[in-house]
Design an enzyme around this catalytic site. Structure first.
Site, PDB file in Angstrom:
ATOM      1  N   LYS A  57     -60.472 -63.579  40.800  1.00 30.98           N
ATOM      2  CA  LYS A  57     -60.876 -63.025  39.531  1.00 30.98           C
ATOM      3  C   LYS A  57     -60.378 -63.856  38.343  1.00 30.98           C
ATOM      4  CE  LYS A  57     -58.031 -60.172  37.931  1.00 30.98           C
ATOM      5  NZ  LYS A  57     -57.183 -59.064  37.447  1.00 30.98           N
ATOM      6  N   THR A  58     -59.101 -64.151  38.365  1.00 29.35           N
ATOM      7  CA  THR A  58     -58.530 -64.894  37.245  1.00 29.35           C
ATOM      8  C   THR A  58     -59.135 -66.281  37.163  1.00 29.35           C
ATOM      9  OG1 THR A  58     -56.486 -63.679  37.626  1.00 29.35           O
ATOM     10  CG2 THR A  58     -56.376 -65.542  36.131  1.00 29.35           C
ATOM     11  N   ASP A 249     -59.970 -58.321  30.771  1.00 27.22           N
ATOM     12  CA  ASP A 249     -59.389 -58.296  32.113  1.00 27.22           C
ATOM     13  C   ASP A 249     -59.037 -56.851  32.477  1.00 27.22           C
ATOM     14  OD1 ASP A 249     -58.384 -59.317  34.437  1.00 27.22           O
ATOM     15  OD2 ASP A 249     -56.432 -59.850  33.601  1.00 27.22           O
ATOM     16  N   GLU A 250     -59.033 -56.529  33.739  1.00 24.23           N
ATOM     17  CA  GLU A 250     -58.618 -55.196  34.216  1.00 24.23           C
ATOM     18  C   GLU A 250     -59.331 -54.066  33.472  1.00 24.23           C
ATOM     19  OE1 GLU A 250     -56.787 -55.068  36.807  1.00 24.23           O
ATOM     20  OE2 GLU A 250     -55.165 -56.553  36.771  1.00 24.23           O
ATOM     21  N   GLN A 280     -59.142 -50.304  42.129  1.00 21.44           N
ATOM     22  CA  GLN A 280     -57.742 -50.562  41.781  1.00 21.44           C
ATOM     23  C   GLN A 280     -57.322 -49.858  40.499  1.00 21.44           C
ATOM     24  OE1 GLN A 280     -56.000 -54.526  42.639  1.00 21.44           O
ATOM     25  NE2 GLN A 280     -58.107 -55.134  43.033  1.00 21.44           N
ATOM     26  N   ARG A 634     -52.164 -56.190  48.864  1.00 19.45           N
ATOM     27  CA  ARG A 634     -51.188 -57.179  48.391  1.00 19.45           C
ATOM     28  C   ARG A 634     -50.827 -58.138  49.503  1.00 19.45           C
ATOM     29  NH1 ARG A 634     -52.813 -57.398  44.172  1.00 19.45           N
ATOM     30  NH2 ARG A 634     -54.330 -55.936  44.993  1.00 19.45           N
TER      31      ARG A 634
END
Length: 791
Positions: A57-58, A249-250, A280, A634
């Site tokens: 994503k980043t 973002d997010e 998430q 994770r």
DNA sequence: TAATAGAGAATTTTT
DNA sequence: TTCTCTATTA
């Protein structure tokens, strides 16, 4: 409006030859998968980027920004990119710089919602206010500590019993309103009864008080911006023109205020790209609205939806386990994560007798991994291992255990540096020296260290200041001058005000070095000496922190600049040069990844949290499930889930059942381990049993994982979406065993409640009024009234 | 005013 | 259990 002063050094730094290359495939696009590439190149119009865990994503986001710049579509100062944390913002800046081959100084509008809002608000502060009182551009930003203190004063002034109506509750209420972009005037009627019917009035009083102090709290940063945008179309237009491209973002974590903020800014050109993952979303309890991401397509008709589904992080087993679990949630946008990776270990599952055995076992596992005694996993650095817990009190068991076996660990996300008491005290000294009108800072330190200036003296000062319209520091000086305070206190107050006056003068004197001044303030005020004389074991650590604080000042030109920085950037990098196991909450783990992850404490009531389910019912349960999903995803190579049959909670042993999430894990991807038992055989059945005496029955506890009960639970996993309330297998006839965790009970004095834990014949029950520990014989089962149990 | 004993509460947390 | 806050006492 002030002129924009962004340096566009960045643009100048990109050589023309390099810019011309943009026509050809650029090197920074190499290695992107098709979906990522689409995310980078779809620059026109609204884009919803659904990016699953570990899908790059980043990378997509930063490459998109680099692409916009390299195409010459916008200058750095014309791109608005918002994140939630400073860490994320830093990382993005760094990666953009790397993509373009230089450090990025020229991205002034890449930052957190809050830091960007501060910049905007400073330019329009005068538009906030009522009548003749306005916010000034030099406003200060209060942290939660100050906020709470202010509220306590207002509550006391109103004559409200703070015991019955805690200030925290009011703070939460006001934060909630601000998260929803509600000014006092806009609070809906349905909230009128909040906080004893006085919530709205206190909210208004609080806002007035903030204005008088020329201060804002964190929520105000967003709220004021939104209000300005709504009330002043001309101002909004300026910003809309400025920001040609918007990236978020997010997005699943945005609250209503942030949502409005974005929508207002994006509505012109609609060049907005939001990145998020509805699976998430774990911050509903602090105002995040999953709906924001779910309805993006209707907010921005014609939006392109791009899914990043190829996972580069975890093994297929881990992905399958996580996907199987999250499938139980309703109303998802839907994604299917996949990976090219093959093989790998299944997700391991293990039950333990109690939380101490759990900690012991995990400690041994970690030592084995570290020593390279698990061949399938290989030798691992402690830095590659993390323990993710639901609630911070779970950390204790691990810290205790690791301390005894000498396993180095670090707790991530504990009290942050700038939130520590001694740091806040020191900061209050600096604040008062810089701005003598900072009354909150004055109150914090006037009697710290103890100077004999107690409540009574402070009241005298406050009265003086209020009557004459002075700040507290000025009021104190007036009290000294008039001799209204006698004896020891008078001398101490004189010294205090004189010192403060001198320090203030020094902050204005360019010839005085601010680092030395800071040191001098702490010494001359007696604050350093206070900790030097303190015999408590944490005093040396606090002195070290103060030293570190002073050292941090070196990076700034003056105290003012430092204070401004700290108000918004409350994090500090902790060096990870040393090998340590990381312990943190699941919330703190979002966005991180570790090769080896332990997920302890999967017990009903703890995880999913009983409180979360009680308060928000199925919504709460689904958020807990997303938290489990975050935890599992994770892990890169190996995830281990565990539960304990008994856990010490608030000093009492309580028994509990395995989490319902365990039932939801797809069996094919799980390996059930049998722990080495205390008595030589497998055990763990304790988890199936309520009432501790039954645990002595060794037969009952053997090999639970192959028992029909376990299998049945596994088989039921599919039907469990609607979750039947599970009863434990009651093996013995102890009275306590008649109850089980989650049961509704009635108590003569406390009323209706839900059982949180059972220990012998003592129950821990959550009543309306709070937690109580009561004898089982004092409560009656029932009240459940059928449908009101939300799970 | 300061030290101290007792009561009461107790997810998750960034800015 | 352990921390924080309040009420009491010296």
């Amino acid at each position: 409006m002030t002129e924009f002063d962004d340096s566009d050094a960045f643009e100048a730094a990109i050589p023309l030859s390099q810019r011309a290359m943009a026509a050809r495939p650029a090197p920074y696009l190499d290695g992107l998968n098709p979906a990522q590439r689409a995310a980078v190149e779809s620059l026109d119009g609204p884009v919803l980027l659904l990016a699953g865990a570990g899908t790059g994503k980043t990378r997509a986001l930063t490459t998109r920004i680099a692409h916009i710049l390299m195409q010459g579509l916008a200058r750095p100062g014309q791109i608005l990119a918002v994140t939630f944390t400073n860490k994320a913002a830093h990382e993005m800046k760094e990666r953009i710089g790397r993509l373009l081959g230089q450090t990025v100084e020229g991205m002034p509008w890449l930052g957190t919602f809050h830091s960007v809002s501060v910049k905007i608000l400073r330019r329009h502060a005068e538009l906030v206010g009522n009548g003749d009182l306005h916010l000034k551009p030099s406003f200060t930003i209060l942290d939660t500590d100050d906020q709470l203190r202010l509220l306590k004063q207002l509550i006391a002034a109103e004559g409200i019993d703070e015991k019955r109506w805690p200030a925290r509750q009011l703070a939460g209420l006001i934060d909630g309103w601000k998260n929803r972009a509600l000014t006092p005037a806009r609070v809906p009627k349905s909230d009128a009864r909040a906080y004893d019917g006085r919530g709205v009035a206190l909210y208004r009083a609080y806002q007035d008080r903030l204005l008088a102090l020329n201060a804002v709290d964190f929520g105000d940063l967003l709220l004021h911006c939104v209000s300005i945008f709504q009330a002043h179309p001309d101002v909004l237009d300026q910003w809309r023109e400025r920001f040609r491209y918007i990236l978020v973002d997010e997005y699943q974590d945005t609250n209503t205020a942030q949502y409005l903020w974005l929508r207002l800014l994006a509505q012109g050109h609609r060049n907005i790209c939001v990145v998020g993952d509805d699976d998430q979303s774990i911050y509903g309890w602090r105002g995040a609205e999953v709906d924001n991401i779910l309805r993006f397509e209707s907010d921005f008709p014609g939006a392109q939806v791009i899914r990043l589904e190829q996972n580069y992080r975890s093994t297929a087993h881990i992905l399958a386990a996580a996907s199987g679990l999250i499938a139980a949630n309703q109303g998802r946008l839907g994604k299917t994560l996949w990976t090219e990776a093959e093989g790998g270990e299944k997700v391991r599952l293990i039950g333990h007798w109690d939380s101490e055995a759990e900690a012991r076992w995990i400690g041994e596992e970690i030592e084995a991994f570290h020593g390279g005694h698990r061949h399938s996993i290989g030798q691992r650095s402690l830095n590659q291992i993390a323990i993710l817990v639901r609630a911070s009190h779970q950390m204790r068991a691990f810290e205790d255990r690791f301390m005894t076996i000498g396993l180095p660990y670090r707790v991530i996300g504990g009290p942050r540096f700038y939130e520590r008491q001694e740091i806040r005290d020191a900061m209050a000294y600096f604040r008062l020296a810089v701005s003598p009108a900072d009354d909150l800072a004055f109150e914090r330190i006037v009697n710290l260290p103890r100077r004999g200036l107690g409540d009574k003296a402070v009241q005298v000062i406050q009265r003086e200041a209020r009557d004459r319209g002075l700040s507290l520091l000025e009021g104190a000086a007036a009290v000294v001058a008039s001799g209204a305070l006698g004896g020891k206190g008078a001398a101490a107050l004189r010294a205090f005000t004189q010192n403060m006056g001198r320090w203030h003068a020094d902050t204005l004197d360019a010839g005085v070095n601010h680092v030395e001044l800071a040191e001098r303030i702490l010494d001359e005020s007696g604050y350093t000496a206070m900790w030097q004389n303190d015999k408590s074991p944490d005093a040396p650590g606090r002195l070290d922190n103060l030293k570190e604080l002073v050292k941090a000042l070196e990076d700034f030109d003056n105290l003012q600049g430092f204070l401004e920085h700290v108000a918004l950037v409350m994090d500090r990098e902790s060096g990870d040069a040393v090998e340590q196991v990381s312990i943190m909450t699941l919330h703190a783990a979002k966005g991180l990844e570790y090769p080896i992850v332990f997920l302890p404490g999967w017990e009903d009531g703890l995880f999913p949290s009983q409180r979360s389910m009680d308060e928000t019912g199925n919504r709460g349960l689904e958020e807990e499930r997303r938290l489990a999903y975050v935890g599992l995803t994770r892990a890169e190579d190996l995830a281990t889930i565990s539960f304990a049959g008994n856990r010490r909670l608030y000093g009492q042993w309580q028994s509990s059942l395995p989490s319902r999430f365990i039932d939801e894990l797809p069996q094919d991807h799980i390996e059930v381990l049998t722990p080495p038992g205390l008595y030589g055989g497998g055990y763990g059945a304790a988890a199936q049993v309520a009432g501790s005496t039954a645990m002595h029955d060794r037969a009952a506890r053997a090999d639970v994982y192959n028992s029909p009960g376990w299998r049945r639970m596994q088989e039921r996993a599919g039907q469990r979406a609607q979750a039947v309330h599970r009863k434990p297998v009651v093996i013995d006839a102890e009275p306590a065993a008649e109850f089980s965790v989650g049961d509704r009970v009635f108590h003569q004095k406390f009323g209706k409640g839900t059982i949180m834990g059972i220990a012998e014949d003592t129950l821990t029950v959550q009543f309306q009024t709070g937690f109580k520990t009561v004898k089982a014989s004092y409560v009656q089962p029932g009240d459940s009234a059928g449908g009101d149990v939300p799970f």
